[in-house]
Design an enzyme around this catalytic site. Structure first.
Site, PDB file in Angstrom:
ATOM      1  N   ASN A  11      35.981 -12.635  12.815  1.00 39.39           N
ATOM      2  CA  ASN A  11      36.077 -11.775  13.953  1.00 39.39           C
ATOM      3  C   ASN A  11      36.794 -10.091  13.695  1.00 39.39           C
ATOM      4  O   ASN A  11      36.386  -9.306  14.494  1.00 39.39           O
ATOM      5  CB  ASN A  11      36.690 -12.441  15.221  1.00 39.39           C
ATOM      6  CG  ASN A  11      38.193 -12.687  14.910  1.00 39.39           C
ATOM      7  OD1 ASN A  11      38.669 -12.938  13.773  1.00 39.39           O
ATOM      8  ND2 ASN A  11      39.151 -12.527  15.899  1.00 39.39           N
ATOM      9  N   ARG A  12      37.431 -10.342  12.577  1.00 40.19           N
ATOM     10  CA  ARG A  12      37.842  -8.674  12.597  1.00 40.19           C
ATOM     11  C   ARG A  12      38.118  -8.701  10.969  1.00 40.19           C
ATOM     12  O   ARG A  12      38.105  -9.557  10.139  1.00 40.19           O
ATOM     13  CB  ARG A  12      39.075  -8.350  13.415  1.00 40.19           C
ATOM     14  CG  ARG A  12      40.238  -9.523  12.991  1.00 40.19           C
ATOM     15  CD  ARG A  12      41.437  -9.043  14.283  1.00 40.19           C
ATOM     16  NE  ARG A  12      42.378 -10.206  14.322  1.00 40.19           N
ATOM     17  CZ  ARG A  12      43.764  -9.978  13.781  1.00 40.19           C
ATOM     18  NH1 ARG A  12      43.922  -8.804  13.190  1.00 40.19           N
ATOM     19  NH2 ARG A  12      44.399 -10.832  13.658  1.00 40.19           N
ATOM     20  N   GLY A  13      38.655  -7.392  10.557  1.00 35.96           N
ATOM     21  CA  GLY A  13      39.106  -7.164   9.267  1.00 35.96           C
ATOM     22  C   GLY A  13      38.168  -7.783   7.944  1.00 35.96           C
ATOM     23  O   GLY A  13      36.795  -7.261   8.131  1.00 35.96           O
ATOM     24  N   ARG A  34      40.333 -16.678  17.640  1.00 38.20           N
ATOM     25  CA  ARG A  34      41.005 -17.502  18.393  1.00 38.20           C
ATOM     26  C   ARG A  34      40.957 -17.037  19.973  1.00 38.20           C
ATOM     27  O   ARG A  34      42.198 -16.915  20.405  1.00 38.20           O
ATOM     28  CB  ARG A  34      42.177 -17.388  17.741  1.00 38.20           C
ATOM     29  CG  ARG A  34      42.459 -18.382  16.648  1.00 38.20           C
ATOM     30  CD  ARG A  34      43.819 -18.203  15.895  1.00 38.20           C
ATOM     31  NE  ARG A  34      44.064 -17.113  15.729  1.00 38.20           N
ATOM     32  CZ  ARG A  34      45.503 -16.820  15.413  1.00 38.20           C
ATOM     33  NH1 ARG A  34      46.432 -17.766  15.060  1.00 38.20           N
ATOM     34  NH2 ARG A  34      45.845 -15.540  14.822  1.00 38.20           N
ATOM     35  N   GLY A  77      43.960 -15.830   7.539  1.00 35.37           N
ATOM     36  CA  GLY A  77      45.093 -15.927   6.765  1.00 35.37           C
ATOM     37  C   GLY A  77      46.176 -14.944   7.582  1.00 35.37           C
ATOM     38  O   GLY A  77      46.042 -14.150   8.142  1.00 35.37           O
ATOM     39  N   TYR A 140      53.679 -16.406   1.408  1.00 37.71           N
ATOM     40  CA  TYR A 140      52.450 -16.024   1.244  1.00 37.71           C
ATOM     41  C   TYR A 140      51.970 -16.109  -0.215  1.00 37.71           C
ATOM     42  O   TYR A 140      50.681 -16.679  -0.518  1.00 37.71           O
ATOM     43  CB  TYR A 140      52.188 -14.386   1.576  1.00 37.71           C
ATOM     44  CG  TYR A 140      50.925 -13.826   1.540  1.00 37.71           C
ATOM     45  CD1 TYR A 140      50.119 -13.990   2.484  1.00 37.71           C
ATOM     46  CD2 TYR A 140      50.578 -12.881   0.459  1.00 37.71           C
ATOM     47  CE1 TYR A 140      48.960 -13.500   2.510  1.00 37.71           C
ATOM     48  CE2 TYR A 140      49.327 -12.452   0.557  1.00 37.71           C
ATOM     49  CZ  TYR A 140      48.359 -12.667   1.713  1.00 37.71           C
ATOM     50  OH  TYR A 140      47.108 -12.219   1.764  1.00 37.71           O
ATOM     51  N   LYS A 144      48.653 -18.544  -1.548  1.00 35.18           N
ATOM     52  CA  LYS A 144      47.420 -17.981  -2.014  1.00 35.18           C
ATOM     53  C   LYS A 144      47.482 -18.324  -3.580  1.00 35.18           C
ATOM     54  O   LYS A 144      46.283 -18.608  -3.945  1.00 35.18           O
ATOM     55  CB  LYS A 144      47.731 -16.347  -1.965  1.00 35.18           C
ATOM     56  CG  LYS A 144      47.584 -15.740  -0.588  1.00 35.18           C
ATOM     57  CD  LYS A 144      46.339 -16.088   0.213  1.00 35.18           C
ATOM     58  CE  LYS A 144      46.137 -15.216   1.355  1.00 35.18           C
ATOM     59  NZ  LYS A 144      44.877 -15.583   1.982  1.00 35.18           N
ATOM     60  N   ILE A 173      43.553  -3.223   0.512  1.00 37.32           N
ATOM     61  CA  ILE A 173      42.312  -3.141   1.042  1.00 37.32           C
ATOM     62  C   ILE A 173      42.731  -2.357   2.288  1.00 37.32           C
ATOM     63  O   ILE A 173      43.643  -2.604   2.863  1.00 37.32           O
ATOM     64  CB  ILE A 173      41.681  -4.520   1.502  1.00 37.32           C
ATOM     65  CG1 ILE A 173      41.666  -5.446   0.453  1.00 37.32           C
ATOM     66  CG2 ILE A 173      40.393  -4.106   1.996  1.00 37.32           C
ATOM     67  CD1 ILE A 173      40.757  -5.273  -0.810  1.00 37.32           C
TER      68      ILE A 173
END
Ligand code: NDP
Length: 234
Positions: A11-13, A34, A77, A140, A144, A173
């Protein structure tokens, strides 16, 4: 051949850039959210990847609307950074539960139908931090890095059935997350990256659509960095 693609956190990013790249090449794309709803022009389904029942319901929705999921991009994530000494067990577990166990829930739910179809693509969005490490990112980085072992084990389990499992490891990014960094921190990051710049989300999306393509049929268990050379050798 158009495929049915599910992008978690699409939905984003970065997830949205990935979803749009698949849609642009004619695939049938569903993004999870969500509660925010789906972005314009994309089909959305509500899903919390920390909840197996929610993951199951999202897949059932896709199956009833457009058919079995053929390409899964486990992109959703979170981060919750702090130094090891200050990190609570709850902080560690929450990040692992979303980034690693969440990806497991999604891959597991997808694999039954992929086995039946004798075709599937599982693509896990990791991070350069997974193998390079990052101060304040014990949780994190562990989550990953875990994706690498997961993708490689899936490759060994399902490799003979035309199902591939790969990891894309983005570096820094240009997203809302990096937009808010102080200029001095951004300059430091750019200095460390051989390419001398941040990546666009579209550059990550290009790696993902490649791994999902028929041309990538013989690539599995791979870690494909999209990091301008930042993590090379790791
Ligand atoms: P964002 O923070 O912009 O988006 C995170 C996405 O994950 C949102 O769609 C969010 O949904 C979703 N999400 C979080 N928790 C859950 C959950 N429990 N269930 C379902 N969806 C959830 O992240 P980015 O686009 O920056 O990152 C996408 C992926 O790329 C992540 O895995 C990240 O670790 C990785 N990455 C990012 C880098 C970067 O520089 N940005 C670098 C390297 C890797 P909602 O909108 O509902 O909150």
């Amino acid at each position: 051949m158009p495929r049915t693609v599910l992008v978690t956190g699409g939905n984003r990013g970065i997830g949205l850039a990935i979803a749009r790249a698949f849609a642009d090449q004619g695939d049938r794309v569903v993004v999870t959210h969500r509660g925010s709803g789906a972005p314009d022009g994309l089909l959305g389904v509500q899903c919390d990847i920390t909840d197996a029942a929610s993951v199951d319901a999202a897949f059932s929705f896709v199956e009833s609307e457009i058919g079995p999921v053929e390409v899964v991009v486990a992109n959703a994530g979170i981060t919750d950074d702090t130094l090891l000494l200050r990190m609570s067990e709850e902080q560690f577990e929450r990040v692992l539960d979303t980034n690693l166990t969440g990806a497991f829930r999604v891959a597991k739910r997808a694999s039954g139908k992929m086995l039946r179809a004798k075709w599937g693509r599982l693509i896990f969005i990791s991070s350069v931090i997974g193998l390079y490490g990052g101060p304040g990112q014990v949780n994190y980085a562990a989550s990953k890095a875990g994706l690498v072992g997961m993708a490689r084990s899936i490759t060994r389990e399902l490799g003979t059935r035309n199902i591939t499992a790969n990891v894309v490891a983005p570096g820094f990014i240009q997203t809302e997350m990096t937009d808010v960094l102080p200029e001095s921190r951004k300059a430091e990051i750019i200095k460390a990256v051989p390419a001398g710049r941040l990546a666009t989300a579209d550059e990550v999306a290009a790696a993902v659509t490649f791994l999902a393509s028929d041309s990538a049929a013989y690539i599995s268990g791979a870690v494909l960095p999209v990091d301008g050379g930042l993590g090379m050798g790791h």
